[in-house]
Design a protein around this motif. Structure first.
Motif, mmCIF file in Angstrom:
data_model
loop_
_atom_site.group_PDB
_atom_site.id
_atom_site.type_symbol
_atom_site.label_atom_id
_atom_site.label_comp_id
_atom_site.label_asym_id
_atom_site.label_seq_id
_atom_site.Cartn_x
_atom_site.Cartn_y
_atom_site.Cartn_z
ATOM 1 N N VAL A 115 39.784 31.716 33.628
ATOM 2 C CA VAL A 115 38.484 32.596 33.230
ATOM 3 C C VAL A 115 38.093 32.558 31.799
ATOM 4 O O VAL A 115 37.033 32.865 31.624
ATOM 5 N N TYR A 131 40.629 43.261 31.027
ATOM 6 C CA TYR A 131 40.585 42.236 32.406
ATOM 7 C C TYR A 131 41.822 41.504 32.558
ATOM 8 O O TYR A 131 42.060 41.068 33.851
ATOM 9 N N MET A 135 43.727 41.096 36.335
ATOM 10 C CA MET A 135 43.890 39.782 36.952
ATOM 11 C C MET A 135 45.469 39.611 37.256
ATOM 12 O O MET A 135 45.881 39.409 38.226
ATOM 13 N N ILE A 139 44.541 41.364 40.704
ATOM 14 C CA ILE A 139 43.952 40.289 41.486
ATOM 15 C C ILE A 139 44.809 39.291 41.938
ATOM 16 O O ILE A 139 44.596 38.893 43.080
ATOM 17 N N TYR A 140 45.286 38.769 41.150
ATOM 18 C CA TYR A 140 45.971 37.311 41.526
ATOM 19 C C TYR A 140 47.334 37.877 42.031
ATOM 20 O O TYR A 140 47.452 36.823 43.318
ATOM 21 N N SER A 175 36.592 33.509 40.301
ATOM 22 C CA SER A 175 36.479 34.610 39.260
ATOM 23 C C SER A 175 35.925 34.426 37.963
ATOM 24 O O SER A 175 35.075 35.309 37.578
ATOM 25 N N GLY A 377 38.722 36.859 44.628
ATOM 26 C CA GLY A 377 38.504 36.548 43.132
ATOM 27 C C GLY A 377 37.162 36.909 42.512
ATOM 28 O O GLY A 377 37.013 37.603 41.584
ATOM 29 N N THR A 381 36.721 40.665 40.491
ATOM 30 C CA THR A 381 36.396 40.364 39.033
ATOM 31 C C THR A 381 35.353 41.001 38.722
ATOM 32 O O THR A 381 35.071 41.700 37.769
#
Length: 430
Positions: A115, A131, A135, A139-140, A175, A377, A381
């Motif tokens: 990203v 962020y 992540m 998110i991941y 993302s 993703g 994001t």
């Protein structure tokens, strides 16, 4: 010493060494991205890589690993393993949980670095730190839990993603696409009529060295995913990795010579990386010939994807989506076509692709999993950046962008020149 203890020791050494190879890829990301962006933003690239490694490792230790590999609830989320505590007895490997965490930590750092390139030269440093937390901490790990953890719902359906074409690269690439769209193009990248303007890279030799470092680290990325030093498929995985990367780069050389009448260096660099991304899901399951085909297709698709983004006025300075999002998608689907049952058996799996008598089921599962992780993703994001925007500006000011993030944000140029300090003093006096 009995044989099981010896094997466990060898596996531990193997996994730690390959984890170190993957962590070295951050040097590759730093060199590649610094070479692709303008000179006035090289330091900002390095600082973001340090954020990836430092914040990424800590957040994954505190939260991410537990959500990803903790005790499963309904196939959706892990609930133990935070700070490596709690019940982790479901992780049945010949290596310790600490060793496993180190290897997985290297993976999560690679995801956020994808990203980073898509928002280069214009993201606010404070927003990027926030962020990175989102992540690596949520998110991941959630997407990874669905595919890789014991009980994850996509893995239970039979999805194959040996080293991460979907979970790492496709998810990271989509993302990156969301972030690039959200933050908007660099000043001057597009004319009023939408025509893209060339923003020359500052140092292509530096970028090429970065690509070579990434290529080296990829052998750890893919072969290390066996998690065993005695697995007989290690050699085959390394060969398919090499062939796909070579095919991606060679195809880009020939294709850009035909399309642009000259071999395009940034495209060739990204072509080899596209081949590496594409083979990551199936490196243990496909033949040498299939690896060459996958790499070649990824190389060509990367060129078209780069052109498509520019036609839509989406600015991705290093080609993060074209390399990772598109090639990761191709590689994920390719497993459903080319997985050979005898190769799958060598790593303890029992899968067959469409071309080897397996029917449509595996391809269907691969497509479903790809769509899920890509949408996850992209959407998460976008939501994360929206929320971050309430705490800090997501994009730097116009003055900071024009002067360059090195001087405007970090207060130091990558290469000391009198002009840079004159601009810095002007900025501070305002």
């Amino acid at each position: 010493m009995d044989l099981s203890a010896l094997a466990s020791g060898l596996d531990t050494i193997w996994v730690v060494l390959t984890a170190a190879m993957i962590l070295l890829m951050e040097g590759g990301f730093a060199l590649l991205e610094a070479g692709f962006v303008r000179q006035k933003n090289a330091v900002s690239i390095i600082m973001k890589v340090f954020v990836d490694i430092t914040f990424g490792a800590l957040i994954f230790y505190f939260f991410g690993f537990g959500l990803m590999y903790g005790k499963d609830v309904s196939g959706l989320i892990g609930t133990s393993g935070f700070m490596m505590g709690g019940d982790l007895t479901h992780i049945k490997l010949s290596i310790s949980n600490d060793t496993y965490w180190l290897f997985q930590c290297a993976f999560v750092i690679a995801v956020i670095s994808i990203v980073s390139g898509a928002v280069a030269e214009r993201i606010n440093f404070h927003a990027y730190i926030l962020y990175t937390v989102a992540m690596t901490g949520f998110i991941y790990p959630i997407a990874g839990h669905w595919v890789w953890s014991a009980g994850g719902w996509l893995g239970s359906l039979g999805m194959i993603d040996f080293a991460g074409s979907a979970v790492i690269h496709a998810m990271g690439g989509f993302s990156a696409l969301a972030a690039a769209i959200f933050i908007g193009p660099r000043i001057g990248k597009f004319s009023d009529d939408g025509t893209p303007n060339i923003v020359p890279p500052s140092n292509l030799p530096l970028a090429s060295v970065g690509a070579f470092v990434l290529w080296f680290g990829w052998f750890g990325f893919n072969s290390g995913s066996t998690l065993s030093a005695t697995n007989s498929s290690i050699g085959h995985i390394a060969v398919t990795t090499m062939l796909a990367a070579a095919a991606g780069g060679a195809t880009c050389i020939l294709f850009t010579m035909l399309r642009y009448r000259k071999a395009d260096p940034p495209m060739v660099i990204n072509g080899s990386l596209a081949g590496l991304v594409g083979i990551t899901a199936g490196c243990a399951f496909v033949s040498d010939g299939a690896a060459i085909f996958i790499g070649a297709v990824c190389g060509i698709a990367m060129v078209f994807a780069t052109e498509f983004l520019e036609s839509k006025r989406i600015d991705d300075p290093v080609g993060a989506f074209a390399v990772h999002g598109v090639s990761g998608s191709i590689g994920t689907l390719a497993v459903g076509l080319f997985a050979k049952p005898e190769l799958a058996a060598s790593v303890g799996q029992g899968y067959s692709g469409l071309f080897y008598g397996g029917g449509w089921s595996l391809l269907g599962v691969q497509a479903l999993g790809l769509i899920i992780v890509a949408v996850w993703g992209f959407a998460l994001t976008w939501i994360a950046l929206k929320l971050i925007g309430r705490l800090a500006p997501v994009r730097v000011s116009r003055d900071e962008e024009l002067v360059g993030l090195d001087v405007g944000i970090h207060g130091v140029p990558a290469y000391s020149q009198e002009h840079d300090f004159i601009e810095l003093n002007k900025l501070k006096s305002r």
